[in-house]
Design a protein around this motif. Structure first.
Motif, PDB file in Angstrom:
ATOM      1  N   PRO A 257       0.803  -1.234   0.000  1.00  0.00           N
ATOM      2  CA  PRO A 257       0.000   0.000   0.000  1.00  0.00           C
ATOM      3  C   PRO A 257       0.828   1.272   0.000  1.00  0.00           C
ATOM      4  O   PRO A 257       0.320   2.340  -0.371  1.00  0.00           O
ATOM      5  N   SER A 258       2.089   1.189   0.398  1.00  0.00           N
ATOM      6  CA  SER A 258       2.924   2.398   0.445  1.00  0.00           C
ATOM      7  C   SER A 258       3.495   2.781  -0.916  1.00  0.00           C
ATOM      8  O   SER A 258       4.026   3.885  -1.081  1.00  0.00           O
ATOM      9  N   LEU A 259       3.385   1.899  -1.899  1.00  0.00           N
ATOM     10  CA  LEU A 259       3.949   2.155  -3.220  1.00  0.00           C
ATOM     11  C   LEU A 259       2.894   2.739  -4.156  1.00  0.00           C
ATOM     12  O   LEU A 259       1.707   2.444  -4.036  1.00  0.00           O
ATOM     13  N   SER A 260       3.350   3.561  -5.106  1.00  0.00           N
ATOM     14  CA  SER A 260       2.444   4.176  -6.074  1.00  0.00           C
ATOM     15  C   SER A 260       2.302   3.289  -7.307  1.00  0.00           C
ATOM     16  O   SER A 260       3.019   2.297  -7.479  1.00  0.00           O
ATOM     17  N   GLU A 261       1.409   3.687  -8.202  1.00  0.00           N
ATOM     18  CA  GLU A 261       1.214   2.937  -9.445  1.00  0.00           C
ATOM     19  C   GLU A 261       2.496   2.921 -10.274  1.00  0.00           C
ATOM     20  O   GLU A 261       2.817   1.922 -10.914  1.00  0.00           O
ATOM     21  N   HIS A 262       3.222   4.025 -10.273  1.00  0.00           N
ATOM     22  CA  HIS A 262       4.481   4.068 -11.019  1.00  0.00           C
ATOM     23  C   HIS A 262       5.519   3.125 -10.409  1.00  0.00           C
ATOM     24  O   HIS A 262       6.365   2.575 -11.115  1.00  0.00           O
ATOM     25  N   ASP A 263       5.432   2.912  -9.091  1.00  0.00           N
ATOM     26  CA  ASP A 263       6.332   1.945  -8.455  1.00  0.00           C
ATOM     27  C   ASP A 263       6.023   0.535  -8.944  1.00  0.00           C
ATOM     28  O   ASP A 263       6.927  -0.301  -9.068  1.00  0.00           O
ATOM     29  N   GLY A 264       4.745   0.258  -9.212  1.00  0.00           N
ATOM     30  CA  GLY A 264       4.388  -1.040  -9.762  1.00  0.00           C
ATOM     31  C   GLY A 264       5.031  -1.275 -11.117  1.00  0.00           C
ATOM     32  O   GLY A 264       5.519  -2.372 -11.414  1.00  0.00           O
ATOM     33  N   ALA A 265       5.036  -0.226 -11.953  1.00  0.00           N
ATOM     34  CA  ALA A 265       5.696  -0.321 -13.263  1.00  0.00           C
ATOM     35  C   ALA A 265       7.200  -0.521 -13.099  1.00  0.00           C
ATOM     36  O   ALA A 265       7.818  -1.291 -13.847  1.00  0.00           O
ATOM     37  N   ARG A 266       7.782   0.155 -12.118  1.00  0.00           N
ATOM     38  CA  ARG A 266       9.222  -0.008 -11.867  1.00  0.00           C
ATOM     39  C   ARG A 266       9.529  -1.419 -11.362  1.00  0.00           C
ATOM     40  O   ARG A 266      10.554  -2.012 -11.729  1.00  0.00           O
TER      41      ARG A 266
END
Length: 292
Positions: A257-266
């Motif tokens: 939950p602490s990560l953003s959508e862009h972190d998912g792409a990374r």
């Protein structure tokens, strides 16, 4: 430069498709999908030129705005070009690959477990901590979600990029060049969608689509290895592709939950790149393609 006409081969458009099946496949896949996506890009879900909003919110609008173009592009182009160039025999070969479910159960287990495992490890590295346990609702929805992704994303894309393009590209150029070309084109095919809410909207940074194309290149090396090693089993290749989509859309947010959508792409880029490097080294660049 076009090839010269072959004796007894039709002239005109039909002959051109027979002489240049890959060129026509890639051209049609882009043209048909991008044309079908134009209303979605111009709508309020995208550039806000056309005063219409595709209904259903972000998820629902993708079904009506994105999926028709996805089906109209790679799979329709593959079937059309195969029918013109190889006739019924080619379509039967296409169907055999699409229905090649009979591979070792270990392959299905590896794909089902390795995708969430690799993405979980990559996300934990970015987050600096381990994942939270997904809820019971997420676990219950995981397999049905995977089936839906197989019917939508998997069936729309992979019969074109992997089933049609990869065997022909590998025969001409070998596994490395073939994977690189297909990976680049597969990634660039998505580019208009980055002008919509699918990809972050018209004001998204240019680095986002560039990162996405790099990811599709890296992930394509993994896809090629599975395709070759499984005897060109399309259900397994589709499961690999949709396993990523399903994990990121269903479980990932609850677990990190602490990560953003862009972190998912990374995280996906990190996992795909690491897997690609391991496979390239382990197979010495053959990516599971048998030597003839």
């Amino acid at each position: 430069m076009e090839n010269p006409p072959v004796p007894h081969e039709p002239a005109g458009l039909r002959g051109s498709i027979r002489r240049n099946p890959l060129t026509w496949f890639f051209t049609l896949a882009f043209a048909l999908s991008w044309a079908a996506w134009t209303p979605y890009v111009l709508s309020r879900n995208g550039l806000d030129v056309w005063q219409f909003t595709f209904p259903g919110g972000r998820a629902g609008s993708q079904l009506t705005g994105v999926l028709p173009g996805a089906y109209l592009g790679p799979i329709a182009s593959a079937l059309l070009v195969t029918g013109i160039t190889e006739g019924r025999a080619g379509l039967r070969t296409w169907r055999r690959r699409m229905l090649r479910f009979k591979v070792s159960w270990r392959w299905y287990l590896v794909v089902l477990l390795s995708v969430p495992a690799a993405l979980t490890v990559a996300s934990a590295v970015l987050a600096g901590r381990g994942p939270a346990l997904p809820s019971a609702m997420i676990l219950a929805a995981y397999l049905p979600g995977l089936l839906i992704q197989m019917i939508t994303t998997g069936l729309a894309e992979e019969p074109g990029w992997r089933e049609f393009a990869m065997p022909r590209m590998q025969q001409r150029h070998g596994p490395l060049t073939a994977t690189l070309v297909v990976g680049v084109l597969w990634g660039c095919w998505h580019l208009p969608l980055f002008l919509t809410e699918w990809g972050g909207g018209p004001h998204v940074s240019w680095t986002v689509p560039v990162q996405f194309v790099v990811m599709t290149i890296a992930f394509s090396f993994v896809m090629t290895w599975v395709f070759n090693r499984s005897g060109e089993s399309m259900p397994l290749v589709m499961l690999l592709h949709t396993g990523v989509n399903n994990y990121l859309s269903l479980a990932w947010t609850d677990m990190f939950p602490s990560l953003s959508e862009h972190d998912g792409a990374r995280a996906l880029l990190l996992a795909a790149t690491a897997a690609a490097l391991v496979l390239l080294i382990a197979t010495r660049g053959r990516l599971g393609l048998p030597r003839r």
